[in-house]
Design a protein around this motif. Structure first.
Motif, mmCIF file in Angstrom:
data_model
loop_
_atom_site.group_PDB
_atom_site.id
_atom_site.type_symbol
_atom_site.label_atom_id
_atom_site.label_comp_id
_atom_site.label_asym_id
_atom_site.label_seq_id
_atom_site.Cartn_x
_atom_site.Cartn_y
_atom_site.Cartn_z
ATOM 1 N N GLY A 340 21.996 30.549 -26.857
ATOM 2 C CA GLY A 340 20.743 30.599 -27.599
ATOM 3 C C GLY A 340 20.868 30.070 -29.004
ATOM 4 N N LEU A 341 19.716 29.730 -29.553
ATOM 5 C CA LEU A 341 19.624 29.205 -30.905
ATOM 6 C C LEU A 341 19.279 30.366 -31.833
ATOM 7 C CD1 LEU A 341 19.903 26.338 -32.101
ATOM 8 C CD2 LEU A 341 17.410 26.171 -32.036
ATOM 9 N N LEU A 342 20.190 30.681 -32.712
ATOM 10 C CA LEU A 342 20.028 31.804 -33.633
ATOM 11 C C LEU A 342 19.588 31.246 -34.980
ATOM 12 C CD1 LEU A 342 20.503 34.827 -33.084
ATOM 13 C CD2 LEU A 342 22.666 34.621 -34.316
ATOM 14 N N THR A 343 18.399 31.649 -35.430
ATOM 15 C CA THR A 343 17.847 31.135 -36.680
ATOM 16 C C THR A 343 17.515 32.294 -37.607
ATOM 17 O OG1 THR A 343 16.897 29.254 -35.504
ATOM 18 C CG2 THR A 343 16.037 29.713 -37.702
ATOM 19 N N LYS A 344 18.069 32.234 -38.817
ATOM 20 C CA LYS A 344 17.803 33.244 -39.836
ATOM 21 C C LYS A 344 17.737 32.561 -41.177
ATOM 22 C CE LYS A 344 19.335 37.734 -41.576
ATOM 23 N NZ LYS A 344 20.399 38.780 -41.498
ATOM 24 N N ASN A 345 16.589 32.728 -41.873
ATOM 25 C CA ASN A 345 16.329 32.008 -43.115
ATOM 26 C C ASN A 345 16.411 30.507 -42.842
ATOM 27 O OD1 ASN A 345 16.055 34.513 -44.405
ATOM 28 N ND2 ASN A 345 18.253 34.586 -44.902
ATOM 29 N N ALA A 346 17.286 29.789 -43.533
ATOM 30 C CA ALA A 346 17.396 28.343 -43.315
ATOM 31 C C ALA A 346 18.595 27.976 -42.459
ATOM 32 C CB ALA A 346 17.490 27.620 -44.661
ATOM 33 N N ALA A 347 19.363 28.976 -42.042
ATOM 34 C CA ALA A 347 20.575 28.704 -41.261
ATOM 35 C C ALA A 347 20.257 28.724 -39.773
ATOM 36 C CB ALA A 347 21.653 29.727 -41.595
ATOM 37 N N THR A 348 20.864 27.806 -39.051
ATOM 38 C CA THR A 348 20.689 27.697 -37.600
ATOM 39 C C THR A 348 22.055 27.568 -36.951
ATOM 40 O OG1 THR A 348 18.538 26.613 -37.844
ATOM 41 C CG2 THR A 348 19.656 26.373 -35.732
ATOM 42 N N CYS A 349 22.248 28.306 -35.878
ATOM 43 C CA CYS A 349 23.533 28.287 -35.186
ATOM 44 C C CYS A 349 23.306 28.547 -33.705
ATOM 45 C CB CYS A 349 24.475 29.337 -35.780
ATOM 46 S SG CYS A 349 26.111 29.370 -35.004
ATOM 47 N N VAL A 350 24.153 27.962 -32.862
ATOM 48 C CA VAL A 350 24.126 28.214 -31.424
ATOM 49 C C VAL A 350 25.178 29.275 -31.110
ATOM 50 C CG1 VAL A 350 24.413 27.237 -29.124
ATOM 51 C CG2 VAL A 350 23.354 25.872 -30.934
ATOM 52 N N CYS A 351 24.751 30.328 -30.453
ATOM 53 C CA CYS A 351 25.653 31.424 -30.101
ATOM 54 C C CYS A 351 25.753 31.574 -28.589
ATOM 55 C CB CYS A 351 25.178 32.738 -30.724
ATOM 56 S SG CYS A 351 25.229 32.749 -32.523
ATOM 57 N N ILE A 352 26.851 32.168 -28.155
ATOM 58 C CA ILE A 352 27.128 32.393 -26.738
ATOM 59 C C ILE A 352 27.308 33.895 -26.515
ATOM 60 C CG2 ILE A 352 28.609 31.842 -24.786
ATOM 61 C CD1 ILE A 352 27.144 29.421 -25.878
ATOM 62 N N TRP A 353 26.581 34.434 -25.545
ATOM 63 C CA TRP A 353 26.708 35.836 -25.159
ATOM 64 C C TRP A 353 27.088 35.915 -23.682
ATOM 65 C CZ3 TRP A 353 22.809 33.967 -28.225
ATOM 66 C CH2 TRP A 353 22.641 34.543 -29.495
ATOM 67 N N GLU A 354 27.757 36.995 -23.321
ATOM 68 C CA GLU A 354 28.086 37.275 -21.929
ATOM 69 C C GLU A 354 27.463 38.598 -21.522
ATOM 70 O OE1 GLU A 354 31.948 38.070 -18.984
ATOM 71 O OE2 GLU A 354 32.240 37.161 -20.976
ATOM 72 N N LEU A 355 26.883 38.641 -20.328
ATOM 73 C CA LEU A 355 26.236 39.858 -19.841
ATOM 74 C C LEU A 355 27.293 40.861 -19.384
ATOM 75 C CD1 LEU A 355 23.634 41.380 -19.089
ATOM 76 C CD2 LEU A 355 23.741 40.266 -16.845
ATOM 77 N N GLN A 356 27.239 42.055 -19.982
ATOM 78 C CA GLN A 356 28.133 43.140 -19.584
ATOM 79 C C GLN A 356 27.499 43.885 -18.411
ATOM 80 O OE1 GLN A 356 31.198 43.313 -21.504
ATOM 81 N NE2 GLN A 356 30.185 41.360 -22.003
ATOM 82 N N ARG A 357 28.137 43.824 -17.260
ATOM 83 C CA ARG A 357 27.535 44.376 -16.045
ATOM 84 C C ARG A 357 27.435 45.896 -16.077
ATOM 85 N NH1 ARG A 357 26.865 40.670 -12.027
ATOM 86 N NH2 ARG A 357 27.917 38.648 -12.309
ATOM 87 N N MET A 358 28.306 46.557 -16.794
ATOM 88 C CA MET A 358 28.261 48.013 -16.846
ATOM 89 C C MET A 358 27.115 48.515 -17.718
ATOM 90 S SD MET A 358 30.594 49.039 -14.812
ATOM 91 C CE MET A 358 30.658 50.764 -15.261
ATOM 92 N N THR A 359 26.922 47.896 -18.875
ATOM 93 C CA THR A 359 25.902 48.358 -19.824
ATOM 94 C C THR A 359 24.616 47.535 -19.748
ATOM 95 O OG1 THR A 359 26.809 46.914 -21.565
ATOM 96 C CG2 THR A 359 27.695 49.164 -21.391
ATOM 97 N N LEU A 360 24.652 46.380 -19.057
ATOM 98 C CA LEU A 360 23.504 45.460 -19.003
ATOM 99 C C LEU A 360 23.029 45.093 -20.402
ATOM 100 C CD1 LEU A 360 21.385 46.732 -15.967
ATOM 101 C CD2 LEU A 360 22.960 44.788 -16.083
ATOM 102 N N LEU A 361 23.981 44.720 -21.236
ATOM 103 C CA LEU A 361 23.698 44.268 -22.594
ATOM 104 C C LEU A 361 24.421 42.944 -22.832
ATOM 105 C CD1 LEU A 361 24.062 47.603 -24.628
ATOM 106 C CD2 LEU A 361 21.937 46.464 -23.949
ATOM 107 N N TRP A 362 23.850 42.153 -23.759
ATOM 108 C CA TRP A 362 24.470 40.882 -24.119
ATOM 109 C C TRP A 362 25.527 41.115 -25.194
ATOM 110 C CZ3 TRP A 362 23.642 37.290 -20.761
ATOM 111 C CH2 TRP A 362 22.416 37.179 -20.113
ATOM 112 N N LYS A 363 26.739 40.603 -24.978
ATOM 113 C CA LYS A 363 27.819 40.711 -25.949
ATOM 114 C C LYS A 363 28.191 39.315 -26.434
ATOM 115 C CE LYS A 363 32.674 42.102 -26.450
ATOM 116 N NZ LYS A 363 33.859 42.643 -25.756
ATOM 117 N N GLU A 364 28.133 39.132 -27.763
ATOM 118 C CA GLU A 364 28.463 37.827 -28.320
ATOM 119 C C GLU A 364 29.963 37.544 -28.134
ATOM 120 O OE1 GLU A 364 28.441 35.418 -32.584
ATOM 121 O OE2 GLU A 364 27.074 37.110 -32.293
ATOM 122 N N VAL A 365 30.263 36.365 -27.607
ATOM 123 C CA VAL A 365 31.647 35.987 -27.358
ATOM 124 C C VAL A 365 32.071 34.747 -28.140
ATOM 125 C CG1 VAL A 365 31.745 37.049 -25.076
ATOM 126 C CG2 VAL A 365 30.930 34.694 -25.298
#
Length: 447
Positions: A340-365
């Motif tokens: 995903g494209l993470l945008t905050k203020n004027a900064a933009t960055c592409v981040c990668i998350w992995e789905l944790q099957r136990m908690t069903l939450l996205w963890k940034e890797v």
């Protein structure tokens, strides 16, 4: 001739006596070598006393007694061969290749890079007809190719494709699929193995094709005629080669195509436990793991899955990370990835998350290195996914630029890809990629 030389030496010996003995001694011990005279062979042979034991003596041509023994030649002189030797070597080489085993020849060609094989097809008719050889296709099936390719469509050439080879890091112009309709826009929607599924701009007609061999199948007309956008996924049985294609609408309607019976089946609606409308994220490509397809939805944010074998639906409510704008699903080794494209203020960055099957939450890797992110600072950037299996290709564009970035999920490596530059009239021109999908090049995949 040799007997005459011996007779001449004896005459000199009678005339000069001891001088002959000295001459004979000097001659026999030049460079610590001994001269062995073989009357029967009529040749003079030189050998080193140290090397003589257990080794055969190398024959030389006739030597003049007045000339010193042969000296060591330079490397350049040793490499020079007489014209007669070259000619005879060429004849011998032709005879060897003439008897080269056909099965071994096909095994070697099958292990060439795919791009090199298509260049070599222009050598002769025999090489061009290799795709019709069952033994050659069997050899190709034995070769495992891990580097994916990307089939894309550019804004300037909607009726032809541009293929990116991740192993050679080069773009190849694809003239298009000759069996696809030329009077309508046909776009790559999804893929599995070496097959790519195309859909026309009206979302009514489907085509499955191998971009390399032009093997094409036009799918039967759908039972439901829909004019709105749909999400498309594809699964493949790598053993039998059978595949299934599924389209899904926001109202919950769907159909599944089975290549074994060449028909659309499983027309129906989703179970009541899944909230409708789906609000499908059409900017995110579908992910397939085994027989299961995963679609991204919003409101609420999460994933909807469908097993094409059992017909079982599942829904996972998974909140998205904060400040996330454009995002897409990806897959690597059975893991579900979010880019995903993470945008905050004027900064933009592409981040990668992995789905944790136990908690069903996205963890940034992982996230894009700062050196690449600086180029997007202060710009309104949009992201499009062009491939989401193992190697993720992302198109990051604004009014001033269009950048292609790849992320290797398994290795955690980022790379800035070369711009898509294809031949046109008057030279080559950089082109903007509109859409695409990832596939694994295969000469044996049949539509």
């Amino acid at each position: 001739m040799l007997k005459q030389v011996i007779g001449r030496i004896r005459e000199l010996s009678d005339l000069y006596g001891s001088q002959h003995q000295r001459l004979h001694s000097d001659f026999c011990h030049i460079n610590n070598r001994c001269c062995i005279l073989d009357v029967d062979d009529d040749t003079l042979e030189y050998c080193n006393p140290v090397m003589a034991a257990g080794k055969s003596r190398s024959s030389l041509k006739n030597l003049d007694l007045c000339k010193p023994p042969p000296t060591k030649k330079s490397k350049k002189e040793r490499n020079l061969k007489p014209e007669t030797d070259v000619a005879s070597g060429e004849v011998l080489e032709q005879e060897i290749w003439k008897e080269f085993p056909e099965d071994l020849f096909e095994a070697v060609i099958a292990r060439l890079p795919i791009a090199a094989f298509f260049r070599f097809r222009a050598v002769c008719r025999k090489w061009n007809s290799l795709l019709e050889s069952q033994s050659f296709l069997w050899n190709c099936a034995e070769v495992q190719r891990n580097s994916p390719w990307f089939y894309t469509i550019t804004h300037e050439n909607v009726n032809s494709g541009a293929i990116y080879d991740s192993s050679s890091k080069k773009w190849h112009h694809h003239p298009g699929i000759s069996s696809l309709p030329s009077k309508t826009f046909v776009l790559p929607a999804t893929s599995a193995g070496g097959l790519v599924c195309f859909i026309d701009i009206s979302h009514r007609n489907f085509y499955v094709c191998n971009p390399l061999t032009q093997s094409t199948r036009e799918l039967p007309v759908r039972m439901v005629r829909l004019w709105y956008r749909i999400a498309v996924g594809m699964t493949l049985n790598y053993v039998s080669g059978a595949y299934k294609i599924m389209w899904l609408g926001c109202d919950g309607e769907y159909e599944v195509y089975d290549s074994v019976i060449n028909s659309w089946v499983c027309m129906g609606r989703m179970p009541s436990s899944i909230k409708l409308p789906l609000s499908l994220n059409f900017r995110s490509q579908t992910v397939s793991i085994g027989d299961t397809l995963y679609y991204m939805r919003s409101d609420p944010d999460g994933i909807v899955s469908y097993n094409t074998t059992t017909g079982l639906w599942k829904q996972f409510i998974i909140p998205l990370p904060l400040y996330l704008t454009d995002h897409t699903l990806a897959e690597c080794g059975g893991r579900i990835i979010l880019a995903g494209l993470l945008t905050k203020n004027a900064a933009t960055c592409v981040c990668i998350w992995e789905l944790q099957r136990m908690t069903l939450l996205w963890k940034e890797v992982d996230r894009m290195p700062n050196l690449l992110c600086l180029e997007f600072y202060g710009k309104h950037v949009r992201m499009t996914c062009l491939g989401n299996r193992g190697l993720v290709m992302l198109s990051l564009r604004s009014r001033q630029m269009n950048r292609l970035v790849a992320y290797d999920v398994a290795r955690g490596e980022w790379a800035k890809l070369p711009a898509c530059s294809l031949p046109r009239s008057g030279g080559r021109k950089r082109q903007w990629v509109a859409c695409g999908t990832v596939f694994h090049p295969s000469l044996t995949a049949l539509a």
